[in-house]
Design a protein around this motif. Sequence first.
Motif, PDB file in Angstrom:
ATOM      1  N   ILE A  25       0.835  -1.205   0.000  1.00 42.97           N
ATOM      2  CA  ILE A  25       0.000   0.000   0.000  1.00 42.97           C
ATOM      3  C   ILE A  25       0.867   1.251   0.000  1.00 42.97           C
ATOM      4  CG2 ILE A  25      -1.603   1.343   1.414  1.00 42.97           C
ATOM      5  CD1 ILE A  25      -2.935  -1.262   2.214  1.00 42.97           C
ATOM      6  N   LYS A  26       1.938   1.232   0.793  1.00 50.89           N
ATOM      7  CA  LYS A  26       2.842   2.378   0.845  1.00 50.89           C
ATOM      8  C   LYS A  26       3.467   2.633  -0.524  1.00 50.89           C
ATOM      9  CE  LYS A  26       3.170   4.002   5.117  1.00 50.89           C
ATOM     10  NZ  LYS A  26       3.084   5.424   5.448  1.00 50.89           N
ATOM     11  N   ARG A  28       2.207   1.864  -3.406  1.00 55.05           N
ATOM     12  CA  ARG A  28       1.184   2.424  -4.285  1.00 55.05           C
ATOM     13  C   ARG A  28       0.998   3.910  -4.007  1.00 55.05           C
ATOM     14  NH1 ARG A  28      -2.121  -1.330  -7.091  1.00 55.05           N
ATOM     15  NH2 ARG A  28      -3.106   0.528  -7.900  1.00 55.05           N
ATOM     16  N   GLU A  29       1.021   4.278  -2.714  1.00 58.58           N
ATOM     17  CA  GLU A  29       0.876   5.689  -2.356  1.00 58.58           C
ATOM     18  C   GLU A  29       2.044   6.508  -2.886  1.00 58.58           C
ATOM     19  OE1 GLU A  29       0.593   5.506   1.826  1.00 58.58           O
ATOM     20  OE2 GLU A  29      -1.550   5.107   1.848  1.00 58.58           O
ATOM     21  N   CYS A  32       1.627   7.012  -6.646  1.00 62.27           N
ATOM     22  CA  CYS A  32       0.293   7.303  -7.181  1.00 62.27           C
ATOM     23  C   CYS A  32       0.279   8.538  -8.077  1.00 62.27           C
ATOM     24  CB  CYS A  32      -0.720   7.461  -6.045  1.00 62.27           C
ATOM     25  SG  CYS A  32      -0.443   8.893  -5.001  1.00 62.27           S
ATOM     26  N   ARG A 192      -6.192   2.269   5.891  1.00 59.42           N
ATOM     27  CA  ARG A 192      -5.255   2.608   4.830  1.00 59.42           C
ATOM     28  C   ARG A 192      -5.664   1.985   3.501  1.00 59.42           C
ATOM     29  NH1 ARG A 192      -0.397   4.626   6.447  1.00 59.42           N
ATOM     30  NH2 ARG A 192      -0.215   5.104   4.250  1.00 59.42           N
ATOM     31  N   ARG A 193      -6.185   0.765   3.562  1.00 56.47           N
ATOM     32  CA  ARG A 193      -6.606   0.099   2.321  1.00 56.47           C
ATOM     33  C   ARG A 193      -7.763   0.849   1.682  1.00 56.47           C
ATOM     34  NH1 ARG A 193      -6.997  -1.106  -1.995  1.00 56.47           N
ATOM     35  NH2 ARG A 193      -7.306  -3.142  -2.987  1.00 56.47           N
ATOM     36  N   GLU A 195      -8.536   4.081   2.126  1.00 57.47           N
ATOM     37  CA  GLU A 195      -8.042   5.373   1.644  1.00 57.47           C
ATOM     38  C   GLU A 195      -7.245   5.203   0.361  1.00 57.47           C
ATOM     39  OE1 GLU A 195      -5.791   6.815   4.921  1.00 57.47           O
ATOM     40  OE2 GLU A 195      -7.534   7.600   6.003  1.00 57.47           O
ATOM     41  N   ASN A 196      -6.414   4.157   0.331  1.00 58.29           N
ATOM     42  CA  ASN A 196      -5.595   3.899  -0.843  1.00 58.29           C
ATOM     43  C   ASN A 196      -6.450   3.566  -2.058  1.00 58.29           C
ATOM     44  OD1 ASN A 196      -3.890   1.342  -2.282  1.00 58.29           O
ATOM     45  ND2 ASN A 196      -2.806   3.273  -2.024  1.00 58.29           N
ATOM     46  N   GLN A 199      -7.863   6.650  -3.527  1.00 58.38           N
ATOM     47  CA  GLN A 199      -6.835   7.381  -4.269  1.00 58.38           C
ATOM     48  C   GLN A 199      -6.562   6.724  -5.623  1.00 58.38           C
ATOM     49  OE1 GLN A 199      -5.014  10.379  -3.296  1.00 58.38           O
ATOM     50  NE2 GLN A 199      -4.774  10.155  -5.501  1.00 58.38           N
TER      51      GLN A 199
END
Length: 573
Positions: A25-26, A28-29, A32, A192-193, A195-196, A199
């Motif tokens: 996830i990090k 991907r952020e 992004c 986080r999932r 929110e991600n 995004q």
Amino acid sequence: MGIDMLRNVNIYWTSEISSYIMVFIKLREKHCEVTMQNFNIDFLKNLFKVGMTKAQFINAYSEMCKNPDTTNELDGVSIFDADKTESIASDLFDMININKAKEGEEDSLDADEIKQFSNLDKTDGEDNMTDSDLKVLLNNYEQKVASENKIDTPEKMYKTAMSKESPNGDSANNYLQSLDHQISSIEALTTRRQENSIQIMMNYHNEINQLVQNDNNVSADLKAKYAKENEKLKKLNSEQSDIQAKIQNTQSELDSANADYENIQDNIEAAQNNPDDETDYTSDYNNAQKTVDKLGKSLNSLQRKYSGNLRQISTVSQNLKSYQRDISAQSSSIKAKIEQINKKIEMEQASCTKDIEKYSQNLSDLRLAQTYAINQIQTESAATAESYGNGDDTYVFDESNYSEEAVNAVEKRWASKAKKNGLDHKFFAKVVAISKDLKCDPNELLGVMNSECGLNASARNSNGGATGLIQFMPRTAKALGTSTDKLAKMSAYDQLDYVAKFYKMNKKAYKMGDGPMSAGDLYSLVFLPGRANRNVLTSSNELYYKANAGLDMDGDGKITKADLNRRVHKFMV
């Protein structure tokens, strides 16, 4: 290393899974704001390349995990320690490296293996290496670890945890802390999932908008309408994330307020059963009730706002779909591209839903394990004490073990309680004799009993069945060779035999030594015998504390022997 190492970790497997999913996830952020192609060039092709040896792969993966952008916000440090990072990297390499090297040669990734990795996700092109391929690999690894390491029942989880040696000798508390940390981690991971995912999908929507704005075949009016609606979606998504964060914070505050409210109710109930407790809880009770009501209303308001926002997002999304049909009619050249991106949006929605369901199940499993562990730990003290004594033994009352002068002094001090509860001279004589055996002050021993039941030997707590002078739990009574029903029918004088046996057995079981016992020592064996040889018995981050916050006499977030000493002296008439 590898899976064998994971088996030896004294925690539930979901903490391993949540760690590397958080890294994904990090990543991907982090990327992004750039194209997927740049993501591939910058990271994937440097990690998954022909000739990469296992040692090089592990090193590259480890360096990635040390990156500040892959830091876990829960504790401000890398979410992998070195062993776990190397273990996961080693396993990932082995899953890709199916063509083993000849004897004497070092394993490395070849072109066929890289091609197979690039084809893990069929939707992004056969030879097109993207982050989707990495996600499939991680999902495959998750399933492998889950199938080999998941413990099926709370009972098995607890037994496994208790079978491990603990560096500080407190396996039970370490296990509870581990469960608590994992629950917090997965709750954070869930947020986080979500929110991600928002995004990621917004990036896809922006990509469609960019295609629309750059296409000369689309009318200016339609471009403006689409851009306006896309901006509205972006704003709603941002608001939704903010509302969700507020809901979580408010829920956390409400949980804490409810715990305080319940604790005050317990104090009021205890005070009603103990005339010596003259504390006025009215103001605290009213304030706690107002806080709970206020937070409850705030939470309901936020949840209504969240639902309303979801409806608006759905409406705007439908508007964008409608505009896309009009745009496709004006420009056939971008129709296929829009359909392809919409397919990615649908896939991300499905993927996020599946992940959230999985995390919810993990949370449910962990909370069941937590409840089971707490119940087991609550009865553990009695079981330990049972192994150190014979419940059929009777306390030997030695008349030479006290002086009439000492008994008279104690009896005089407690005259009002004696009259109220029918306690005679023989009762106080036995208390003095027991105190001499235990090397404690008889007034402090009486203070413990007064705090627990107001010196009413038949007092029973409806919550859990605690009974008698020191509120014996059913399991404790059984270990002492009796039952709470029998104890409730005994006179205070007869029940003192079991008070004496309880202290002698637990003092030995929990290695309290043979020295004098303070009021804090006496109370700690009643409150939390497994930690009776510590000065700090529990602190605010533990469930023990949350259930007994009223014992924190100085309000410093810790329950210490000094706190228990003050509690006992408060109840010494």
